[in-house]
Scaffold this motif. Structure first.
Motif, PDB file in Angstrom:
ATOM      1  N   LYS A   2       0.841  -1.192   0.000  1.00  0.00           N
ATOM      2  CA  LYS A   2       0.000   0.000   0.000  1.00  0.00           C
ATOM      3  C   LYS A   2       0.877   1.243   0.000  1.00  0.00           C
ATOM      4  O   LYS A   2       2.000   1.229   0.496  1.00  0.00           O
ATOM      5  CB  LYS A   2      -0.908   0.010   1.229  1.00  0.00           C
ATOM      6  N   PHE A   3       0.314   2.345  -0.538  1.00  0.00           N
ATOM      7  CA  PHE A   3       1.083   3.581  -0.702  1.00  0.00           C
ATOM      8  C   PHE A   3       0.329   4.770  -0.110  1.00  0.00           C
ATOM      9  O   PHE A   3      -0.859   4.961  -0.383  1.00  0.00           O
ATOM     10  CB  PHE A   3       1.375   3.822  -2.177  1.00  0.00           C
ATOM     11  N   LEU A   4       1.056   5.548   0.684  1.00  0.00           N
ATOM     12  CA  LEU A   4       0.514   6.770   1.269  1.00  0.00           C
ATOM     13  C   LEU A   4       1.232   7.975   0.685  1.00  0.00           C
ATOM     14  O   LEU A   4       2.424   7.912   0.390  1.00  0.00           O
ATOM     15  CB  LEU A   4       0.720   6.801   2.788  1.00  0.00           C
ATOM     16  N   ALA A   5       0.510   9.079   0.565  1.00  0.00           N
ATOM     17  CA  ALA A   5       1.114  10.381   0.280  1.00  0.00           C
ATOM     18  C   ALA A   5       1.007  11.196   1.561  1.00  0.00           C
ATOM     19  O   ALA A   5      -0.078  11.324   2.126  1.00  0.00           O
ATOM     20  CB  ALA A   5       0.392  11.078  -0.865  1.00  0.00           C
ATOM     21  N   SER A 198       8.271   3.136  10.322  1.00  0.00           N
ATOM     22  CA  SER A 198       9.633   3.657  10.411  1.00  0.00           C
ATOM     23  C   SER A 198       9.753   4.956   9.630  1.00  0.00           C
ATOM     24  O   SER A 198       9.362   5.025   8.465  1.00  0.00           O
ATOM     25  CB  SER A 198      10.622   2.632   9.846  1.00  0.00           C
ATOM     26  N   ALA A 199      10.331   5.978  10.261  1.00  0.00           N
ATOM     27  CA  ALA A 199      10.525   7.260   9.571  1.00  0.00           C
ATOM     28  C   ALA A 199      11.373   7.069   8.323  1.00  0.00           C
ATOM     29  O   ALA A 199      11.019   7.533   7.233  1.00  0.00           O
ATOM     30  CB  ALA A 199      11.166   8.271  10.511  1.00  0.00           C
ATOM     31  N   ASN A 200      12.534   6.410   8.474  1.00  0.00           N
ATOM     32  CA  ASN A 200      13.340   6.003   7.316  1.00  0.00           C
ATOM     33  C   ASN A 200      13.621   7.166   6.371  1.00  0.00           C
ATOM     34  O   ASN A 200      13.510   7.032   5.155  1.00  0.00           O
ATOM     35  CB  ASN A 200      12.616   4.873   6.562  1.00  0.00           C
ATOM     36  N   VAL A 201      14.017   8.317   6.916  1.00  0.00           N
ATOM     37  CA  VAL A 201      14.187   9.501   6.074  1.00  0.00           C
ATOM     38  C   VAL A 201      15.610  10.046   6.123  1.00  0.00           C
ATOM     39  O   VAL A 201      16.233  10.279   5.093  1.00  0.00           O
ATOM     40  CB  VAL A 201      13.177  10.604   6.485  1.00  0.00           C
ATOM     41  N   ALA A 230       2.950  -5.828  10.950  1.00  0.00           N
ATOM     42  CA  ALA A 230       2.840  -4.892   9.827  1.00  0.00           C
ATOM     43  C   ALA A 230       3.821  -3.749  10.053  1.00  0.00           C
ATOM     44  O   ALA A 230       3.871  -3.155  11.132  1.00  0.00           O
ATOM     45  CB  ALA A 230       1.420  -4.342   9.706  1.00  0.00           C
ATOM     46  N   VAL A 231       4.606  -3.456   9.029  1.00  0.00           N
ATOM     47  CA  VAL A 231       5.606  -2.391   9.090  1.00  0.00           C
ATOM     48  C   VAL A 231       5.402  -1.459   7.914  1.00  0.00           C
ATOM     49  O   VAL A 231       5.191  -1.911   6.774  1.00  0.00           O
ATOM     50  CB  VAL A 231       7.043  -2.968   9.065  1.00  0.00           C
ATOM     51  N   GLY A 232       5.430  -0.163   8.186  1.00  0.00           N
ATOM     52  CA  GLY A 232       5.446   0.846   7.134  1.00  0.00           C
ATOM     53  C   GLY A 232       6.783   1.557   7.145  1.00  0.00           C
ATOM     54  O   GLY A 232       7.518   1.512   8.139  1.00  0.00           O
ATOM     55  N   ALA A 233       7.117   2.226   6.063  1.00  0.00           N
ATOM     56  CA  ALA A 233       8.394   2.938   5.975  1.00  0.00           C
ATOM     57  C   ALA A 233       8.245   4.189   5.133  1.00  0.00           C
ATOM     58  O   ALA A 233       7.462   4.233   4.175  1.00  0.00           O
ATOM     59  CB  ALA A 233       9.481   2.035   5.384  1.00  0.00           C
ATOM     60  N   HIS A 304       8.608  -4.426   4.986  1.00  0.00           N
ATOM     61  CA  HIS A 304       7.481  -3.488   5.092  1.00  0.00           C
ATOM     62  C   HIS A 304       6.474  -3.729   3.972  1.00  0.00           C
ATOM     63  O   HIS A 304       6.819  -4.167   2.874  1.00  0.00           O
ATOM     64  CB  HIS A 304       7.968  -2.043   5.081  1.00  0.00           C
ATOM     65  N   THR A 305       5.217  -3.412   4.276  1.00  0.00           N
ATOM     66  CA  THR A 305       4.137  -3.611   3.312  1.00  0.00           C
ATOM     67  C   THR A 305       3.383  -2.316   3.017  1.00  0.00           C
ATOM     68  O   THR A 305       2.414  -2.320   2.264  1.00  0.00           O
ATOM     69  CB  THR A 305       3.144  -4.671   3.838  1.00  0.00           C
ATOM     70  N   VAL A 306       3.817  -1.205   3.643  1.00  0.00           N
ATOM     71  CA  VAL A 306       3.253   0.124   3.397  1.00  0.00           C
ATOM     72  C   VAL A 306       4.417   1.085   3.185  1.00  0.00           C
ATOM     73  O   VAL A 306       5.425   1.013   3.892  1.00  0.00           O
ATOM     74  CB  VAL A 306       2.381   0.609   4.576  1.00  0.00           C
ATOM     75  N   LEU A 307       4.273   1.972   2.216  1.00  0.00           N
ATOM     76  CA  LEU A 307       5.341   2.920   1.875  1.00  0.00           C
ATOM     77  C   LEU A 307       4.742   4.311   1.756  1.00  0.00           C
ATOM     78  O   LEU A 307       3.703   4.490   1.116  1.00  0.00           O
ATOM     79  CB  LEU A 307       5.982   2.528   0.544  1.00  0.00           C
ATOM     80  N   HIS A 308       5.393   5.302   2.377  1.00  0.00           N
ATOM     81  CA  HIS A 308       4.891   6.661   2.201  1.00  0.00           C
ATOM     82  C   HIS A 308       5.795   7.456   1.275  1.00  0.00           C
ATOM     83  O   HIS A 308       7.018   7.300   1.266  1.00  0.00           O
ATOM     84  CB  HIS A 308       4.651   7.355   3.543  1.00  0.00           C
TER      85      HIS A 308
END
Length: 363
Positions: A2-5, A198-201, A230-233, A304-308
């Protein structure tokens, strides 16, 4: 996947042109970007919360409520809700209201927040901010799940059989824990069986990968099913073009302007060149295939399965930014959706199961 803006609603002069939009126009831009994200098929739109210069994201519930009124499908994220600064009762009231107005499209990402100025504004110290964050979340979590709450709190008046209204739409709303540098937020997420973002920035991959590994260890320590993790990054920037040469050429003025800003402000510089930034940061700068390959490299470390991605142009022209997101969604996102799994839960309102009736019982 999944993708977030996501936007933190930074309000400072454009890093390339030096022009600063009026506050009203900057908010209008956020709303336009939310509509564009939904039009492109993004799965979520996030708004940060900061209470200091140069951000104007001090009231994410108000912004997200307006976004909810303008959109139909996209999920609404906070990025992050700074519970260490907030009264959890008041925060619950705001977010439960937003949850109803959006028909259950709310996901929260919580965290202690960054920045000395906003800590000073709310009389929070570096020594107590983690305890405040944990206590606020525990109270917030109870209120969402219980009709009456008793809590012996340190940082706000205690609660005794307290009722807080409105009662929520989702049962309960999903809460992610934002993680940047410390194990406290990671452990809190694992303890409650909540997803991690995860901020990952700022840095190369390893510090973030180490925290995610720790999260997985603590998740199992607390007895949760590893299959439910579930992990997002996050990402440090994005510009997708037909070729890597075009992408680097277009992004170079943005990188060089930001680099000059960091040096002038005395901020730490992690990547001295655009080439190093494009290769070793989480930024997605290149052709669609390069972007796909980098997300896979990070997925190997994070799972991770979500990315912003950045909702704002951030120094690119509006046409460059929109063309980049369009290319990402048309060429990179379909491949990543196919090759990387979704989170292990339904991407929609979290609602209680309907009560059994005679008609629904099959003998």
């Amino acid at each position: 996947m999944k993708f977030l803006a996501i936007t933190l609603i930074v309000h400072r002069p454009d890093p390339v042109t030096g022009v600063q939009k009026p506050t009203h126009a900057r908010f209008r831009e956020v709303l336009d970007n939310a509509l564009f994200a939904e039009e492109l098929g993004f799965d979520g739109f996030g708004v940060g919360e900061r209470h200091e210069r140069p951000f104007i994201s001090s009231s994410p519930t108000v912004v997200l409520s307006h976004v909810a009124a303008l959109t139909k499908r996209i999920r609404l994220f906070t990025a992050v809700t700074t519970l260490s600064l907030l009264d959890p009762v008041r925060a619950y009231e705001d977010y439960a209201t937003l949850d109803h107005l959006s028909n259950g499209r709310l996901d929260l990402i919580i965290g202690k927040g960054n920045g000395a100025a906003q800590r000073d504004l709310f009389h929070v110290t570096p020594e107590d901010q983690w305890d405040r964050n944990a206590e606020s979340y525990e109270v917030f979590r109870k209120i969402w799940r219980q009709d009456k709450v008793t809590a012996d709190t340190r940082f706000r008046p205690p609660l005794t059989d307290a009722e807080v209204w409105p009662r929520p739409y989702q049962q309960p709303a999903r809460v992610w824990h934002g993680s940047a540098t410390s194990k406290e937020s990671v452990d809190l997420a694992a303890r409650y069986g909540d997803p991690l973002f995860s901020a990952n920035v700022t840095n190369p991959i390893e510090p973030y990968a180490e925290l995610i590994r720790y999260y997985r260890e603590r998740w199992e320590h607390y007895g949760h099913d590893p299959a439910q993790i579930a992990v997002g990054a996050g990402t440090a920037g994005i510009y997708v073009a037909p070729t890597s040469q075009e992408a680097l050429a277009a992004y170079r003025p943005v990188f060089e302007s930001n680099l000059a800003f960091f040096k002038k402000a005395g901020l730490p510089v992690v990547f001295e060149t655009l080439e190093d930034f494009a290769e070793h940061s989480s930024a997605l700068i290149g052709s669609p295939q390069q972007v796909i390959d980098k997300v896979h490299r990070y997925h190997e470390q994070f799972g991770h399965t979500v990315l912003h991605l950045h909702a704002d142009a951030g120094g690119l022209t509006e046409s460059q930014h929109r063309a980049s997101l369009e290319l990402f969604q048309s060429k990179a996102a379909p491949v990543l959706r196919r090759e990387i799994p979704d989170p292990p839960f339904v991407w929609g309102p979290v609602l209680a199961a309907p009560p059994l009736t005679q008609e629904s019982v099959h003998v």
